[in-house]
Design a protein around this motif. Sequence first.
Motif, mmCIF file in Angstrom:
data_model
loop_
_atom_site.group_PDB
_atom_site.id
_atom_site.type_symbol
_atom_site.label_atom_id
_atom_site.label_comp_id
_atom_site.label_asym_id
_atom_site.label_seq_id
_atom_site.Cartn_x
_atom_site.Cartn_y
_atom_site.Cartn_z
ATOM 1 N N ALA A 1 0.814 -1.218 0.000
ATOM 2 C CA ALA A 1 0.000 0.000 0.000
ATOM 3 C C ALA A 1 0.845 1.264 0.000
ATOM 4 O O ALA A 1 0.484 2.260 -0.625
ATOM 5 C CB ALA A 1 -0.954 0.001 1.179
ATOM 6 N N ASP A 2 1.973 1.252 0.697
ATOM 7 C CA ASP A 2 2.805 2.444 0.780
ATOM 8 C C ASP A 2 3.857 2.500 -0.313
ATOM 9 O O ASP A 2 4.651 3.432 -0.351
ATOM 10 C CB ASP A 2 3.502 2.503 2.152
ATOM 11 N N ASP A 3 3.886 1.496 -1.187
ATOM 12 C CA ASP A 3 4.953 1.400 -2.175
ATOM 13 C C ASP A 3 4.562 1.803 -3.591
ATOM 14 O O ASP A 3 5.364 2.393 -4.301
ATOM 15 C CB ASP A 3 5.491 -0.043 -2.232
ATOM 16 N N LEU A 4 3.361 1.499 -4.030
ATOM 17 C CA LEU A 4 3.012 1.615 -5.441
ATOM 18 C C LEU A 4 3.019 3.034 -5.994
ATOM 19 O O LEU A 4 3.353 3.225 -7.154
ATOM 20 C CB LEU A 4 1.661 0.951 -5.709
ATOM 21 N N SER A 5 2.620 4.005 -5.193
ATOM 22 C CA SER A 5 2.562 5.367 -5.726
ATOM 23 C C SER A 5 2.534 6.392 -4.601
ATOM 24 O O SER A 5 1.805 6.229 -3.634
ATOM 25 C CB SER A 5 1.315 5.542 -6.588
ATOM 26 N N LYS A 6 3.325 7.427 -4.768
ATOM 27 C CA LYS A 6 3.275 8.574 -3.838
ATOM 28 C C LYS A 6 2.524 9.729 -4.490
ATOM 29 O O LYS A 6 2.272 10.744 -3.855
ATOM 30 C CB LYS A 6 4.696 9.034 -3.469
ATOM 31 N N THR A 7 2.149 9.566 -5.760
ATOM 32 C CA THR A 7 1.461 10.627 -6.497
ATOM 33 C C THR A 7 -0.058 10.452 -6.505
ATOM 34 O O THR A 7 -0.769 11.330 -6.975
ATOM 35 C CB THR A 7 1.930 10.655 -7.961
ATOM 36 N N GLY A 8 -0.533 9.316 -6.000
ATOM 37 C CA GLY A 8 -1.963 9.031 -6.037
ATOM 38 C C GLY A 8 -2.418 8.460 -7.368
ATOM 39 O O GLY A 8 -3.605 8.253 -7.592
ATOM 40 N N MET A 9 -1.485 8.213 -8.266
ATOM 41 C CA MET A 9 -1.835 7.665 -9.581
ATOM 42 C C MET A 9 -1.753 6.140 -9.551
ATOM 43 O O MET A 9 -0.922 5.581 -8.861
ATOM 44 C CB MET A 9 -0.886 8.212 -10.651
ATOM 45 N N ALA A 10 -2.610 5.522 -10.308
ATOM 46 C CA ALA A 10 -2.574 4.072 -10.489
ATOM 47 C C ALA A 10 -2.015 3.777 -11.878
ATOM 48 O O ALA A 10 -2.012 4.636 -12.758
ATOM 49 C CB ALA A 10 -3.983 3.496 -10.365
ATOM 50 N N CYS A 11 -1.550 2.563 -12.060
ATOM 51 C CA CYS A 11 -0.998 2.154 -13.365
ATOM 52 C C CYS A 11 -1.984 2.452 -14.498
ATOM 53 O O CYS A 11 -1.596 2.907 -15.576
ATOM 54 C CB CYS A 11 -0.695 0.654 -13.368
ATOM 55 N N ALA A 12 -3.274 2.190 -14.233
ATOM 56 C CA ALA A 12 -4.306 2.332 -15.264
ATOM 57 C C ALA A 12 -4.510 3.770 -15.725
ATOM 58 O O ALA A 12 -5.094 3.993 -16.784
ATOM 59 C CB ALA A 12 -5.628 1.759 -14.751
ATOM 60 N N MET A 13 -4.025 4.732 -14.980
ATOM 61 C CA MET A 13 -4.191 6.122 -15.405
ATOM 62 C C MET A 13 -3.354 6.430 -16.645
ATOM 63 O O MET A 13 -3.726 7.280 -17.438
ATOM 64 C CB MET A 13 -3.871 7.072 -14.259
ATOM 65 N N CYS A 14 -2.236 5.741 -16.796
ATOM 66 C CA CYS A 14 -1.410 5.897 -18.004
ATOM 67 C C CYS A 14 -1.623 4.747 -18.987
ATOM 68 O O CYS A 14 -1.381 4.909 -20.179
ATOM 69 C CB CYS A 14 0.070 5.953 -17.643
ATOM 70 N N HIS A 15 -2.032 3.609 -18.458
ATOM 71 C CA HIS A 15 -2.205 2.404 -19.279
ATOM 72 C C HIS A 15 -3.609 1.844 -19.078
ATOM 73 O O HIS A 15 -3.778 0.815 -18.412
ATOM 74 C CB HIS A 15 -1.184 1.328 -18.878
ATOM 75 N N PRO A 16 -4.643 2.484 -19.622
ATOM 76 C CA PRO A 16 -6.002 1.959 -19.442
ATOM 77 C C PRO A 16 -6.104 0.519 -19.926
ATOM 78 O O PRO A 16 -5.629 0.185 -21.007
ATOM 79 C CB PRO A 16 -6.873 2.888 -20.295
ATOM 80 N N MET A 17 -6.652 -0.329 -19.095
ATOM 81 C CA MET A 17 -6.822 -1.754 -19.420
ATOM 82 C C MET A 17 -5.499 -2.408 -19.818
ATOM 83 O O MET A 17 -5.448 -3.311 -20.626
ATOM 84 C CB MET A 17 -7.874 -1.950 -20.519
ATOM 85 N N ALA A 18 -4.414 -1.928 -19.248
ATOM 86 C CA ALA A 18 -3.050 -2.441 -19.484
ATOM 87 C C ALA A 18 -2.576 -2.247 -20.923
ATOM 88 O O ALA A 18 -1.653 -2.907 -21.379
ATOM 89 C CB ALA A 18 -2.925 -3.893 -19.063
ATOM 90 N N SER A 19 -3.192 -1.305 -21.634
ATOM 91 C CA SER A 19 -2.753 -1.038 -22.998
ATOM 92 C C SER A 19 -1.358 -0.432 -22.981
ATOM 93 O O SER A 19 -0.934 0.173 -22.003
ATOM 94 C CB SER A 19 -3.731 -0.098 -23.704
ATOM 95 N N ASP A 20 -0.660 -0.611 -24.060
ATOM 96 C CA ASP A 20 0.695 -0.091 -24.235
ATOM 97 C C ASP A 20 1.708 -0.647 -23.235
ATOM 98 O O ASP A 20 2.717 -0.015 -22.960
ATOM 99 C CB ASP A 20 0.727 1.440 -24.187
ATOM 100 N N THR A 21 1.443 -1.816 -22.675
ATOM 101 C CA THR A 21 2.422 -2.426 -21.771
ATOM 102 C C THR A 21 3.245 -3.494 -22.490
ATOM 103 O O THR A 21 4.346 -3.782 -22.077
ATOM 104 C CB THR A 21 1.747 -3.039 -20.537
ATOM 105 N N HIS A 22 2.733 -4.078 -23.531
ATOM 106 C CA HIS A 22 3.435 -5.028 -24.408
ATOM 107 C C HIS A 22 4.261 -6.078 -23.675
ATOM 108 O O HIS A 22 5.456 -6.197 -23.906
ATOM 109 C CB HIS A 22 4.321 -4.278 -25.412
ATOM 110 N N PRO A 23 3.660 -6.862 -22.788
ATOM 111 C CA PRO A 23 4.451 -7.850 -22.040
ATOM 112 C C PRO A 23 5.122 -8.879 -22.940
ATOM 113 O O PRO A 23 6.174 -9.402 -22.599
ATOM 114 C CB PRO A 23 3.426 -8.505 -21.124
ATOM 115 N N GLN A 24 4.527 -9.122 -24.101
ATOM 116 C CA GLN A 24 5.088 -10.109 -25.027
ATOM 117 C C GLN A 24 6.402 -9.653 -25.636
ATOM 118 O O GLN A 24 7.119 -10.443 -26.229
ATOM 119 C CB GLN A 24 4.080 -10.476 -26.125
ATOM 120 N N SER A 25 6.743 -8.385 -25.467
ATOM 121 C CA SER A 25 7.995 -7.873 -26.045
ATOM 122 C C SER A 25 9.173 -7.941 -25.068
ATOM 123 O O SER A 25 10.292 -7.600 -25.427
ATOM 124 C CB SER A 25 7.804 -6.442 -26.533
ATOM 125 N N PHE A 26 8.922 -8.355 -23.837
ATOM 126 C CA PHE A 26 9.992 -8.462 -22.836
ATOM 127 C C PHE A 26 10.517 -9.882 -22.778
ATOM 128 O O PHE A 26 9.771 -10.815 -23.038
ATOM 129 C CB PHE A 26 9.468 -8.052 -21.448
#
Length: 156
Positions: A73-98
């Motif tokens: 809870a204290d680690d993920l964000s100090k800005t109040g933003m969640a991952c989905a705010m930049c990557h809606p529905m995990a778009s643009d994360t391209h896990p298959q490219s790693f």
Amino acid sequence: MKSKPSFLGLLQYSAIAGGVIVVAILAGPTRAHKDPVTPAQLKVYQEVFMEEVRKGDLLFHGDTATAEAMGVADDLSKTGMACAMCHPMASDTHPQSFPKFQAQMAKFATLRDMINWCIEKPNQGVKIDPESDAMKALEAYITWSNGGSVLQPGKF
């Protein structure tokens, strides 16, 4: 030259300078798994995977109760933003490219490295343990969300 059959195929023994050299020639393709997965096993595997996807979905979208339950809870964000705010529905994360060279990090990186980079840099959080349940859940959600995605190099 003397040859003998074995479970690996044909073994050939050649005497060279008093020693024996063994050469194995496989008679056919090898099997990666001894037994096929049964439908009942597959159902259990899918249920466990989807539970991790569910937890990852909640973490990715900023669910504080899930983050607290998973100890991040204290680690993920100090800005109040969640991952989905930049990557809606995990778009643009391209896990298959790693794994790949990641320009923002200027190094060869895994998906887990990239998740931690996003937590630490834009969200000003604290990197989470790459082997933690939270990281595994995030990775499961991102991978599941991108299922069926076609990777088009140069069009990220």
